[in-house]
Structures are given as C-alpha cells and as structure tokens.
Motif scaffolding. Sequence first.
Motif, PDB file in Angstrom:
ATOM      1  N   LEU A 333       0.908  -1.345  -0.035  1.00 31.15           N
ATOM      2  CA  LEU A 333       0.020  -0.032   0.019  1.00 31.15           C
ATOM      3  C   LEU A 333       0.892   1.068  -0.150  1.00 31.15           C
ATOM      4  O   LEU A 333       0.526   2.191  -0.862  1.00 31.15           O
ATOM      5  CB  LEU A 333      -0.776   0.094   1.214  1.00 31.15           C
ATOM      6  CG  LEU A 333      -1.945  -0.989   0.961  1.00 31.15           C
ATOM      7  CD1 LEU A 333      -2.886  -0.992   2.432  1.00 31.15           C
ATOM      8  CD2 LEU A 333      -3.024  -0.546  -0.189  1.00 31.15           C
ATOM      9  N   ILE A 334       1.986   1.294   0.908  1.00 34.92           N
ATOM     10  CA  ILE A 334       3.079   2.528   0.794  1.00 34.92           C
ATOM     11  C   ILE A 334       3.524   2.538  -0.611  1.00 34.92           C
ATOM     12  O   ILE A 334       3.435   3.562  -0.871  1.00 34.92           O
ATOM     13  CB  ILE A 334       3.830   2.143   1.785  1.00 34.92           C
ATOM     14  CG1 ILE A 334       3.262   2.333   3.268  1.00 34.92           C
ATOM     15  CG2 ILE A 334       4.979   3.336   1.865  1.00 34.92           C
ATOM     16  CD1 ILE A 334       4.015   2.146   4.457  1.00 34.92           C
ATOM     17  N   ASP A 335       4.234   1.526  -1.237  1.00 36.03           N
ATOM     18  CA  ASP A 335       4.501   1.445  -2.394  1.00 36.03           C
ATOM     19  C   ASP A 335       3.643   2.145  -3.447  1.00 36.03           C
ATOM     20  O   ASP A 335       4.020   2.903  -4.366  1.00 36.03           O
ATOM     21  CB  ASP A 335       5.066   0.063  -2.870  1.00 36.03           C
ATOM     22  CG  ASP A 335       6.527  -0.187  -2.224  1.00 36.03           C
ATOM     23  OD1 ASP A 335       7.077   0.776  -1.390  1.00 36.03           O
ATOM     24  OD2 ASP A 335       6.720  -1.492  -2.101  1.00 36.03           O
ATOM     25  N   HIS A 340       1.888   7.183  -6.845  1.00 32.38           N
ATOM     26  CA  HIS A 340       0.823   8.007  -7.433  1.00 32.38           C
ATOM     27  C   HIS A 340       0.971   9.468  -6.832  1.00 32.38           C
ATOM     28  O   HIS A 340       0.196  10.125  -7.263  1.00 32.38           O
ATOM     29  CB  HIS A 340      -0.600   7.292  -7.368  1.00 32.38           C
ATOM     30  CG  HIS A 340      -0.668   5.926  -8.050  1.00 32.38           C
ATOM     31  ND1 HIS A 340      -0.205   4.994  -7.690  1.00 32.38           N
ATOM     32  CD2 HIS A 340      -0.787   5.853  -9.452  1.00 32.38           C
ATOM     33  CE1 HIS A 340      -0.497   3.905  -8.295  1.00 32.38           C
ATOM     34  NE2 HIS A 340      -0.903   4.523  -9.480  1.00 32.38           N
ATOM     35  N   ALA A 341       1.755   9.430  -5.840  1.00 25.73           N
ATOM     36  CA  ALA A 341       1.790  10.674  -4.855  1.00 25.73           C
ATOM     37  C   ALA A 341       2.421  11.807  -5.652  1.00 25.73           C
ATOM     38  O   ALA A 341       3.369  11.511  -6.499  1.00 25.73           O
ATOM     39  CB  ALA A 341       2.285  10.550  -3.472  1.00 25.73           C
ATOM     40  N   ASP A 361      -2.841   7.615   2.692  1.00 23.28           N
ATOM     41  CA  ASP A 361      -3.290   8.784   1.823  1.00 23.28           C
ATOM     42  C   ASP A 361      -2.083   9.112   1.142  1.00 23.28           C
ATOM     43  O   ASP A 361      -1.030   8.926   1.497  1.00 23.28           O
ATOM     44  CB  ASP A 361      -3.801   9.862   3.063  1.00 23.28           C
ATOM     45  CG  ASP A 361      -5.093   9.403   3.679  1.00 23.28           C
ATOM     46  OD1 ASP A 361      -6.135   9.983   3.224  1.00 23.28           O
ATOM     47  OD2 ASP A 361      -4.935   8.515   4.619  1.00 23.28           O
ATOM     48  N   ASP A 362      -2.429   9.636  -0.032  1.00 23.16           N
ATOM     49  CA  ASP A 362      -1.746  10.572  -0.973  1.00 23.16           C
ATOM     50  C   ASP A 362      -2.087  11.567  -1.645  1.00 23.16           C
ATOM     51  O   ASP A 362      -3.329  11.841  -1.651  1.00 23.16           O
ATOM     52  CB  ASP A 362      -0.938   9.693  -2.061  1.00 23.16           C
ATOM     53  CG  ASP A 362      -1.846   8.854  -3.083  1.00 23.16           C
ATOM     54  OD1 ASP A 362      -2.578   9.825  -3.755  1.00 23.16           O
ATOM     55  OD2 ASP A 362      -2.464   7.832  -3.033  1.00 23.16           O
ATOM     56  N   ASP A 363      -1.620  12.651  -2.092  1.00 21.44           N
ATOM     57  CA  ASP A 363      -2.017  13.757  -2.573  1.00 21.44           C
ATOM     58  C   ASP A 363      -1.823  13.436  -4.344  1.00 21.44           C
ATOM     59  O   ASP A 363      -1.738  14.644  -4.865  1.00 21.44           O
ATOM     60  CB  ASP A 363      -1.103  14.959  -2.087  1.00 21.44           C
ATOM     61  CG  ASP A 363       0.455  14.812  -2.669  1.00 21.44           C
ATOM     62  OD1 ASP A 363       0.940  13.425  -2.931  1.00 21.44           O
ATOM     63  OD2 ASP A 363       1.155  15.615  -2.188  1.00 21.44           O
TER      64      ASP A 363
END
Length: 433
Positions: A333-335, A340-341, A361-363
Amino acid sequence: MIVAIALVVAGVALVTLLKSSQIDAVDTTLDLRVSDIESLLANGTAVGDISIEDESDGFVQILDSSGNVLASSGNIDGEAALVDPDSPRYSTRTVTAVEETEPFRIHVHQTEGAVSDTIIVGTNLEDIDETLAVLTGALTVGLPLLLMLMAGMIWLVIGRALRPVEEIRLEVADIGGGDLHRRVPVPKSQDEIGRLASTMNGMLDRLESADIAQARFVSNASHELRTPIAIIRHELEVALRTDDDAMLRLAAEESLEEDLRMQRLVDDLLFLARRDAALGATKETPRTLVDLDDIALTEAHRVRTDKTIDISLVSAGQVRGSEGQLSRVLRNLIDNALRHATSTVAVSVVSAGGKVVVCIDDDGNGVDEVDRERIFERFERADEARARDDGGSGLGLAIVTEMVADHHGTVTVDKSPDLGGARFTVTFTDARL
C-alpha cells in the motif's frame, strides 16, 4: 421382481386367509348343529326319537359310550362308526362310507351328563374348494396380467422421469474444454432432477469463470514478463555492439532494474498461485499478536524516496495474524501510494470501537469511482495508459486483498479528505476482543 414377489405373496396370503375364513364358517355351522342335537338330548328326548334328516352334503351320527351307533342320517344308515370318538374335535378327512369324493369337515363332540354320548357331524367342503379354485384361477391369470400392466406403467413413468437425466448426461458428455459456455437443459419440474440440472449449470458457471480467469491470468502474466525480457535482450544486444564503458554500465543498470522488476513479478505470481492451490485446504493463517503501529513505522522508514511520508498519526494498534503477511500489506500500500503521490504520503493507525484501522493517503490524482473495485483485481490498473514505472505490475493490490481477507479484514479505497488523492483503508478486528 420386487413387485412380482409382492404380488405372489399377496395372492398366496389371500387364498390362505379366505380358506381359513371359510373353514371357520363351516366349523361354526357344525357347532350349531351339534348344539341343537345336544339340547334335545339334554331335554330328555330319547336318541331313537330324534329325527335326523337325510343329509345331501353331509352326515350325522350319534354313538354311545362304547362306540356303538345309536342314530345316523339316512345316507350312512347301517354304517359302523365313521370316526373314532377319541378323534380331534375338528378335522378334515375323506369318509369312504359316504358317496362323495370331496373331503369332509368333521366335528366330534362328547355330551355331558349321566350318559355320555358322542355326536359326530360332518359336511363336505365342495363349495369351499370351488370358491378357492375360482379365486386361484383368477389370480393365476390376473396376477401376470396385472404384473405386465404395472411393468409397462413403471417403464413409462420411470422412463419419462429419467429422460431429463439422460439429456443431462448426453449434454455433459458432449461438453469439451472449449465448450464451457454450454449449459445442460433444466426441466420445468421443480424436483430433484431439476435441482441437479441447476447445480450442474452452477458448476459449469464456476468452471467457465475459472477458465476465463486462468486464461486472462496467463495472458496478463505473459504480457508483463514479455516487456522486461525484451528490454533485457535489447540492452544486451546494445552492450555487445559497443566498447563504450558508459554505455556498458548503462546497459547493465537497465538490465538489473528490469531483472528486479521481473523478480518481483514472479514472486507475486508464485504467491498468488500457491494461495489459489491452497484454497481447498484447511490450513489457517498463523495467529500471533502483531503490533500494526510497529509494522507501519518499519515500512515507512524502509522506503527510500524523495517524497514526504507523514507518520504522525500512527498510534498503538494490535491484531492477531501473520507478521510477514501484514508487513507485505502495508509495504504494497505504501509503495502504491508513493507511485501515485505528487509529494506526500500519510500513514495512520487508529484503534477504536473494537477495530484497528490503517489508512494510507496520498496527494496524487486519486482513483475514479468507477475503478475503485476493479483495481483490486489481478493485473488491473486504474489508468492503463500510464507509464510502466508508475503503474507496477497490477498485482500489488490484488495481493493486499487476498492477505487482508485471510485475516478476516476489509480493504477499500476512496478520496482522501486530507491530501485530496486516494485513501486506502484497511480494517481489522482488535486483538483485545
């Protein structure tokens, strides 16, 4: 055969019961006749004064205590005692002194009183024999006819009932590996055969789905492996045609990067293949106490990136499961979020309401609502047109889904309320429950 045996037994039982009933009726008649004669004797009537009618189908004989004949019916007048006074009370025998060829039913009775006489009465069984002969003849002819009629009806009824089974058998026998789209006919009757056909069609549905999924899996795996193999081959061909050390080093780096990519893909494929093979087994995922907050911090610090990873919202959260699998869930999930962040990824672990919730979460651009279920399938990407470096192999989220399901948890994706990109939420049951 069972019906035939049952009919024969029933016929024999019917004849036996009818004969027994008729004999009982004859015995009752003889007993009444003896009672009449005994009543006359008991009232003081002399034996010689008793009027005995000439018997046409039987006889009467009265003996004294010494066995001498005191009186008899006309058809045996002058005959000696026909039956020994000590004979059984009721018996069936042929009496030669009477001009009859049929057997007689005989009743022998000893009177009570000062003078003991023996009253012997008998009647032939011609009517009973005729009745039984008629019944036996009717059964001899009727039972085979009834049996043939029943056999024909059973043949037609069972044949009609089993016709759908034969149709199902023929259809199944004709279905090959490339005909899994075909279905067996379902009879209109809602009986066991109809349910069997529906069950077989359900099985064919599952087989077709599995076959389609397998073909798609093989196709996607071949496609994913073809690209790194082609790149490695290209780099090696370039390296063979140049003496430039810089070009050789660049080719080696590119080949190593593609090799690592291919290794990760093969590892993911092996994991999914092993899990698919173990679906029918009863093996349970090891259930030990695992600190999700420690795993989240470890995976966040493991990553080498120029993007910001915010771990300020990581708090204590403990679940039961496999530490290795849960580590891989958070790693994937972090990768995925980092790919995409734009600049920031946030990791949070919160324990509340009997649940431990992990949010990534990512931006980035987020995931379109129409793609939020599809991206958890194997080899699926939210944007097929993006670069391979950003998209990965399409197996990471599928592996996350499988592992979370093994831990009886859920994983979803929606819009991040804080960073504006995607938020992946994983929910587990708190180990304290």
